[in-house]
Design an enzyme around this catalytic site. Structure first.
Site, PDB file in Angstrom:
ATOM      1  N   ASP A   5     -24.512  -1.115  18.506  1.00  0.00           N
ATOM      2  CA  ASP A   5     -24.311   0.317  18.656  1.00  0.00           C
ATOM      3  C   ASP A   5     -25.270   0.836  19.727  1.00  0.00           C
ATOM      4  O   ASP A   5     -26.345   0.263  19.948  1.00  0.00           O
ATOM      5  CB  ASP A   5     -24.545   1.069  17.345  1.00  0.00           C
ATOM      6  CG  ASP A   5     -23.833   2.418  17.331  1.00  0.00           C
ATOM      7  OD1 ASP A   5     -22.684   2.465  16.855  1.00  0.00           O
ATOM      8  OD2 ASP A   5     -24.416   3.397  17.821  1.00  0.00           O
TER       9      ASP A   5
ATOM     10  N   HIS B 152     -10.279   5.778  19.779  1.00  0.00           N
ATOM     11  CA  HIS B 152      -9.516   7.031  19.758  1.00  0.00           C
ATOM     12  C   HIS B 152     -10.342   8.220  20.250  1.00  0.00           C
ATOM     13  O   HIS B 152      -9.807   9.308  20.462  1.00  0.00           O
ATOM     14  CB  HIS B 152      -8.940   7.294  18.362  1.00  0.00           C
ATOM     15  CG  HIS B 152      -9.924   7.802  17.362  1.00  0.00           C
ATOM     16  ND1 HIS B 152      -9.606   8.757  16.422  1.00  0.00           N
ATOM     17  CD2 HIS B 152     -11.231   7.499  17.152  1.00  0.00           C
ATOM     18  CE1 HIS B 152     -10.663   9.018  15.669  1.00  0.00           C
ATOM     19  NE2 HIS B 152     -11.651   8.265  16.091  1.00  0.00           N
TER      20      HIS B 152
END
Length: 437
Positions: A290, A337
């Protein structure tokens, strides 16, 4: 079980009597199951269950099919009996429903109304420092949406929905995030489409136009409290029925991978997805990546000591070249998305230098169905989400064909394997294999 008209194909001429029969037949299936299992009955009352009381499991799949058929037919019969003129006339006034919610959460009315008994409009107005008549105007509109009710003239009490806003902080944050941050942006969609019709940048959005040209990420980055609320709102959204991690764990054939497979969780936050995979596959190894170091540190500090030998954590920006070479799986869940095709393609291309022949890229996100193929309640949810992604980030939810195209454009060596939707899941599992021979 009766089949709901309109499911699987768009039907423009359903009959009221047939819709009514579908409602009756499927309501009985659901009701009989509730009674046979001794489950609490759905209710608008304050002591009613917060969620629909039938759990979503393989064993209850047929019951939930009946429930969806009931919902579909109910929506069709309401729309048909309303008629297009009246339907449009009142559809455009739906912003008033959002407005009442905004007042309710901003003035903390769910906390003012007691859990037991009732309270007068006058007392609520006094506590809110808003005139009684204005409070009455707002709450009586909210009541037609089952938010509070009036047990006696001039007094307000809780329903199941209003009680949820009092007792569930995740739901409260979901509603307040939408009313505070997203609703103003919805009024700028036309301006954004006119000014930036071809843009895929997060700065050229309706959200930015509503917030002094700050993108959503800039806006949240400068406001820690809003960012915290956003995180809790996303938890409320993504932990609901249909989004649980178990669908990914159980809905993909992980057994076809090598017994000691290495899984890289790209953009994996704390690594909570890999934790669930690790419980099911005792020899898998996991690398959680991350960009936000604090997320990784939180995941590592809370990891079960028994799992630590199989986990490692790595700070990585998924728009840059993947540093972990030759892993068996590169997993991307609920990341792409947030980005337009320009950036989604970069995300996939950044993996290519690290892939070995046989490496799999697994994406766990939505794959939009063909219009009219889902029940209208489910389709409304996903189409609304698609609109929100455009409004906030110039991003989108994708169809299966979009996923195929992204992989083909990223590198011709990708073999698109499948796009599946596990039973009871609102998300899909998209799989592609890198073949370098």
């Amino acid at each position: 079980m009766a089949t709901p008209p309109g499911t699987g194909s768009v039907q423009l001429r359903p009959k009221l009597s047939e819709l009514a029969a579908t409602i009756s037949a499927n309501a009985k299936i659901v009701e009989d199951y509730l009674e046979s299992k001794g489950l609490p009955y759905p209710s608008f009352a304050a002591d009613g269950p917060s969620n629909f009381p039938i759990p979503q499991t393989p064993e209850t799949e047929e019951i939930h099919d009946a429930r969806q058929a009931l919902l579909t037919a109910s929506k069709h019969i309401y729309d048909l009996a309303t008629g297009p003129n009246e339907y449009l006339r009142w559809l455009v006034w739906n912003y008033n429903d959002v407005s009442t919610l905004h007042v309710i959460v901003s003035f903390e009315i769910p906390k003012i109304v007691p859990l037991e008994g009732d309270i007068s409009y006058a007392e609520i107005g006094e506590k809110c420092k808003v005139p009684e008549l204005k409070i009455r105007q707002v709450l009586r509109l909210a009541m037609v949406n089952r938010l509070f009710y009036e047990p006696r003239h001039g007094y307000v009490a809780h329903t199941a929905a209003s009680r949820l806003l009092r007792e569930d902080p995740l739901m409260l944050n979901w509603v307040s995030y939408n009313t505070d941050d997203l609703a103003p942006a919805s009024l700028k969609v036309v301006d954004a489409l006119k000014q930036f019709p071809d843009s895929g940048e997060t700065s050229d959005t309706a959200f930015a136009l509503a917030n002094n040209n700050e993108s959503l990420f800039q806006f949240l980055g400068a406001r820690p409290e809003r960012a915290k609320r956003f995180g809790q709102a996303m938890s409320a959204f993504s932990t609901g029925q249909g989004y649980a991690v178990e669908h990914l764990v159980n809905g993909y054939n992980w057994g076809k991978l090598p017994k000691d497979a290495t899984v890289v969780d790209v953009g994996g936050a704390t690594g909570f997805v890999c934790v669930e995979l690790a419980k099911a596959h005792s020899d898998f190894k996991f690398i959680v990546e991350d960009k936000v170091k604090a997320q990784l540190e939180l995941g590592e500090s809370t990891l079960d000591p028994a799992l630590k030998p199989r986990f490692s954590y790595l700070v990585h920006d998924f728009f840059t070249e993947q540093p972990v070479k030759g892993a068996d799986v590169y997993l991307i869940r609920w990341c792409m998305h947030n980005w337009s095709d320009k950036y989604a393609a970069t995300m996939i291309k950044s993996l290519v230098p690290a892939l070995k022949s046989g490496s799999k890229v697994i994406i766990n996100e939505l794959a939009l169905p063909e219009p009219g193929k889902s029940n209208p309640w489910e389709e409304r949810r996903i189409r609304t989400l698609d609109m929100v992604m455009m409004m906030c980030l110039n991003a989108l939810e994708r169809e299966e064909g979009d996923w195929k195209r992204l992989f083909a454009e990223a590198d011709p060596r990708f073999k698109f394997e499948s796009c599946t939707q596990p039973p009871g899941c609102l998300m899909n599992i998209v799989e592609a294999t890198f073949v370098d021979e």
